[in-house]
Structure formats: structure tokens, C-alpha cells
Design an enzyme around this catalytic site. Sequence first.
Site, mmCIF file in Angstrom:
data_model
loop_
_atom_site.group_PDB
_atom_site.id
_atom_site.type_symbol
_atom_site.label_atom_id
_atom_site.label_comp_id
_atom_site.label_asym_id
_atom_site.label_seq_id
_atom_site.Cartn_x
_atom_site.Cartn_y
_atom_site.Cartn_z
ATOM 1 C CB SER A 131 41.650 100.923 -19.288
ATOM 2 O OG SER A 131 41.656 102.009 -18.597
ATOM 3 C CG HIS A 132 45.040 103.308 -19.761
ATOM 4 N ND1 HIS A 132 44.274 102.714 -19.009
ATOM 5 C CD2 HIS A 132 46.343 103.084 -19.595
ATOM 6 C CE1 HIS A 132 45.335 101.960 -18.154
ATOM 7 N NE2 HIS A 132 46.571 102.004 -18.805
ATOM 8 C CG ASP A 295 40.117 105.770 -19.345
ATOM 9 O OD1 ASP A 295 38.974 106.078 -19.114
ATOM 10 O OD2 ASP A 295 40.588 104.619 -19.099
ATOM 11 C CG ASP A 297 37.550 101.976 -19.192
ATOM 12 O OD1 ASP A 297 38.599 102.879 -19.311
ATOM 13 O OD2 ASP A 297 37.553 101.218 -18.320
ATOM 14 C CG ASP A 299 38.048 103.812 -15.688
ATOM 15 O OD1 ASP A 299 38.701 104.359 -16.890
ATOM 16 O OD2 ASP A 299 38.111 102.527 -15.295
ATOM 17 N NE ARG A 300 43.511 104.958 -16.407
ATOM 18 C CZ ARG A 300 44.920 104.629 -16.289
ATOM 19 N NH1 ARG A 300 45.640 105.435 -16.961
ATOM 20 N NH2 ARG A 300 45.192 103.706 -15.651
ATOM 21 C CB THR A 362 47.883 100.179 -7.471
ATOM 22 O OG1 THR A 362 48.990 101.052 -6.996
ATOM 23 C CG2 THR A 362 47.645 100.629 -8.919
ATOM 24 C CD GLU A 381 43.983 103.538 -8.430
ATOM 25 O OE1 GLU A 381 44.958 102.650 -8.049
ATOM 26 O OE2 GLU A 381 43.132 103.296 -9.382
ATOM 27 C CD GLU A 382 49.358 106.971 -10.066
ATOM 28 O OE1 GLU A 382 49.704 107.714 -10.910
ATOM 29 O OE2 GLU A 382 49.186 105.899 -9.918
ATOM 30 C CE LYS A 394 40.486 104.106 -13.387
ATOM 31 N NZ LYS A 394 41.291 102.974 -12.551
ATOM 32 N NE ARG A 514 51.969 101.986 -13.726
ATOM 33 C CZ ARG A 514 51.582 102.015 -14.955
ATOM 34 N NH1 ARG A 514 52.428 102.866 -15.762
ATOM 35 N NH2 ARG A 514 50.721 101.221 -15.522
HETATM 36 C C1 G1P Z 1 47.120 101.126 -13.716
HETATM 37 C C2 G1P Z 1 47.308 102.540 -12.703
HETATM 38 C C3 G1P Z 1 46.191 102.155 -11.510
HETATM 39 C C4 G1P Z 1 44.862 101.824 -12.079
HETATM 40 C C5 G1P Z 1 44.844 100.568 -13.127
HETATM 41 C C6 G1P Z 1 43.669 100.706 -13.836
HETATM 42 O O1 G1P Z 1 47.557 100.101 -12.991
HETATM 43 O O2 G1P Z 1 48.370 102.662 -12.323
HETATM 44 O O3 G1P Z 1 46.141 103.156 -10.598
HETATM 45 O O4 G1P Z 1 43.844 101.341 -11.164
HETATM 46 O O5 G1P Z 1 45.667 101.252 -14.300
HETATM 47 O O6 G1P Z 1 43.099 101.781 -14.405
HETATM 48 P P1 G1P Z 1 49.193 99.553 -13.382
HETATM 49 O O7 G1P Z 1 49.526 99.427 -14.577
HETATM 50 O O8 G1P Z 1 49.935 100.322 -12.393
HETATM 51 O O9 G1P Z 1 49.127 98.155 -12.487
HETATM 52 ZN ZN ZN Z 2 39.862 103.293 -17.766
#
Ligand code: G1P
Ligand code: ZN
Length: 561
Positions: A131-132, A295, A297, A299-300, A362, A381-382, A394, A514
Site C-alpha cells: 500500500s502506502h 497511494d 497501490d 486505493d487511497r 478498521t 475510513e479516516e 477502497k 494512532r
Molecule cells: C491502516 C489504516 C486502515 C487501513 C489500512 C490499510 O491500518 O489505519 O484504516 O484500512 O491501513 O490501508 P493500520 O495501520 O491502522 O492497522
Molecule cells: Zn493502499
Amino acid sequence: MTGNNKQPGEVKMSGEIATTIQTIATTPFNDQKPGTSGLRKRVPAFQQAHYLENFVQAIFDSISPPPGATLVVGGDGRYYNREAIQIILKMAAANGFGRVLVGQGGILSTPAASCVIRKYATYGGIILSASHNPGGPDGDFGIKYNTANGGPAPEKITEAIFELSKTISQYRLIDAPDVALDATGDYLIGNMIVSVIDPVADYAELMESLFDFGAIRALLAGGFRIKFDAMHAVNGPYARDIFINRLGAPEDSIMNCVPLPDFGNGHPDPNLTYAHELVEILYGENAPDFGAASDGDGDRNMILGKGFFVTPSDSLAILTANAKLTPGYSAGLAGVARSMPTSAAADRVAKELGIPCYETPTGWKFFGNLMDAGKVTLCGEESFGTGSSHIREKDGLWAVLFWLNIVAVRKQSVETITREHWAHYGRNVYSRHDFEAIPTEAANGVMKHLKDSFATLPGQKLGSYTVDVCDDFSYTDPVDGSISTGQGIRIIFTDGSRIVFRLSGTGTEGATLRIYLEAYDPVIANHHLDAQVALAELIGIAGQLSELVARTGREQPTVIT
Ligand code: G1P
Ligand code: ZN
């Protein structure tokens, strides 16, 4: 060649066809527990002999695909993407799959993978992404399995994968030459067809079916200027096809749109900290009217107006309130869902619309059941994630197009649309403070200390706030009845304001704490306030309740969103 598959005419031979299935002896690794979104580790961990193979075999063993099943495979193009895909293809062939759809160049954004799984009714898919998280030889890599509905595997599957990974003694693969991933077409490995597909076309067509591309094209032709930042990640080719080719935006509407294995040494997370290049443009001289980023991949998403930031929680609420303006959602929404730490802004809209609003733990996987059961249409999601039942992930570009469609219809700026929303519903002032790479023991200590104070907190007056209730969030899935406990500590005040404490399930170094802060303010005269200013008192209370500085030595968050 053995086997009785009917080979399509266009099948190209990937060199000599090997059909001998090799069984390789292996020993388990003890750390293959999938987190919030699949298994994520540093690249060198995945490069250990048998590491990826063990996990992939555990996936295949836990899902036991019927012979000849079709699988989707693709990733965000990060370092080790291509190597991993070659391994997975050879293992899929040895595990009885009949066909694998793989994105050209090994590329598939997470939403595009979900789209392809659903469109071609495949058995499931493997998505390679962290992901990010940063990429490159010392960055992160990840792998997750998505089921036939296009969504992340539910916990019972990820737990089964983990259990199998602890006892695995062998895996299967075919020792075939690598497949040429850079040209679309069909190839053979053993008896399995590898179809290298255009990674963008199916996804772009889905977007055209949901949004009024004509109205957006007219908006852009009329001089409305946009800037989309792909952050050197997977959405580059998608953005080029959609914004430039299909919507006629000028070339300078997109930036950082060539996916790089190390994301240009950046951190491909679309927020005010990491997408600062875009933020500077939107807050600078002669700024465009609209800015957005996605991001690693894809999705954000982050949505910006000229000199204006829309929080993801507000974005979900605004999309919910305006959904009827778009062709794809003109019939209205079945319901909306948000993760627990996401602000309650969407709840207020749902209430007015008379539709249900669900609060889930989450992670996107919890939305899947609600969407499959037809209970919700939009969810978010936030953490910069918004999406709908058009897929089961997403979807970054979807959110951008949704906003552009709303702007095209309402003919108002992003800031005006948001301020009018607050004026109508009140503002859920919101911020998240992340404390990254804290020693695990210290982070666990903070959480334990908070839980130990549950008995004495309710009724306590802290500054101008009084604690109403506190708990460790647990969720009973309304569709399958499954229960997820320990999903984050909530301290809820009598006026509805909240502080939530949660440990990340996606970090790869130490623990990430967090702290989510939310205060409801109906007073329009306060709506101009910066969130950090408006939340200052709650931020102080969070520090005091958690004994954060004493326990972790951290005075300031690593990232504020
Ligand atoms: C984080 C985000 C969550 C999201 C996830 C995947 O997870 O907070 O909302 O679904 O990345 O993108 P966390 O690191 O908080 O478990
Ligand atoms: Zn992602």
C-alpha cells in the site's frame, strides 16, 4: 505437452513447456501472520529462500481451488513485484489453476484487481502491495489474497493461512522459464494459461459507467484546472488514461505518473505530510482548482481544493450527501459504513437520508459482508480510503471522479461545497496523530494503562469534557455473526466528542500508536478554525490519559493527518 486443455490459437509458448511439478521441501517461518491488509514485511524478508513460496502455498492450501480455476495476479509495481509474480505463476500452475489473469508489466492497482476479479468472475486474486509503505530494496513488500467477491479475504481465511504457514513442509511449483509480462497476450506454463491483460481498460470502463464523464469533460474544457499526483506509484497509467485520454485534461493535470519500483524514494501516502509536493502547488500562487493524490497501490485518496484540505471523514459524508448527483448512485444508497475511528460526519448524513450507518473495525475487509448483503453502498475510513459496492476495495480514482462529478453538477468550489456541508450538518472536527516505531513494549504499556483506567474514567471531568463511556471496541458482524474484539480503545465524552487509541496492524517496525481525535462543533462561526487549534484541549487530554510522554518519550507525533 501433456494435459487436455484446449489451447486458444493465440497462445504463445513461453519457451519450452515444463509440466513436471516439483515438490520442494521447506520449513515454516513463524512470522507469517497477515495484518490489517495481508502479509507485509521488508523486501529482504520476502527475499529469503522459500519465504514467499511458503506463504503462497499456504494461501493455495487454505482456499483449495477447484482444478482449472482462474486467478488474478498483479501488484503496485514496487521492488520485487516482478520476481514475486513469476514465482506465483509457476506455483499457480503446479497447484491446478487453469488460467491466471495478470496485469501487463505485473501492474494492477488494488481497485483494478478487485474490478477484474469481479468482472471475469474469477476464483480470487493475489495482490502484491504494501500500500502506502515505502518501496525499494530496503522498503516494504506485501501480499494478500482476495476472494471471488473481489474483496480482501475474511479473517477466517487469513487465520487459516497463518495456521498452515506454521506447519508447512513442502510447496509445489513448475520449473518453467519466466513469462514475458510486458506484452499482452496468452502464454503457457505447464497446462495453465497466463493471460497478460491491459491493466487499465476494465477499470476505466467501470468508472465511465458510474460517473458523468461528459459533464466532467465540459468542466475541464471550461477552464477548471486539476492536478493529480500519482506519487510515482501504480495509479500513473490509470490517471493518464482517464484524465488525459478520456476526459481531455491538459498534460500538466497529472504529475509523478510513471510507476517506479522505489516510488522515487518517496512515501506514497496521500496525506498532507507525504504528498507535500502537491500540497505546495494547491496552497501556492496560481493554484489549480482541484488537487488529488493516491497511494502506492491506488486505493487511497486525498482531496484538496484551492488552498483547502478535505478530511477523509468529511469526504465520505459529502459523497454520501451528494451521491444522487451522479449517474451511478442516482437511485440512492442502501446504507453507508465507516470504520470506528472515522468521524461520525457520515452518520449525520445517513440519519437525514433515513439510511443505516454501520460502524466497523478498521480495515476494508469488514465492509465486504455489508456490501455483499446489499446493506451498504458507500463506505470509508479516516485513513484516506473511500469506496463503494462497485468493487470490494477502497478506490482512490473513484473518489476523485466522484468529487469531480459533484463539482461539475454543483458548479461550486471544493471549499464551498465543504463549508455548506458543515453549515448544514455541523462540523466533526477531526485529526489523527501517529506515533511511529515506538518500542512494542512501551506501546503495549500505553494500551494496558488505558484499559486499566476504564473502571475509574466514566463520569470524570477533564477540562471542559466529561467522560461518558470507554471501552475496547468489539464488533459483531451483522451478516455472519463473527465477532472481532480488541479493535481500539474509545473514550467517548458526553457531548459526543471522542478520543480513540489504536495500535496499527500494518506497520513493519516496532509499534505505531494512532490517536484519533474528534470534536463536534455545530457553530458556523467556529468552522474556519484549524483542526489542531480546535482540538487542542482534546489533544492535551489524550496525552494526559495515556501518559504518552512518560511511557514512550514522544512529545510530538510522527505524522498528523
Ligand atoms: C491502516 C489504516 C486502515 C487501513 C489500512 C490499510 O491500518 O489505519 O484504516 O484500512 O491501513 O490501508 P493500520 O495501520 O491502522 O492497522
Ligand atoms: Zn493502499
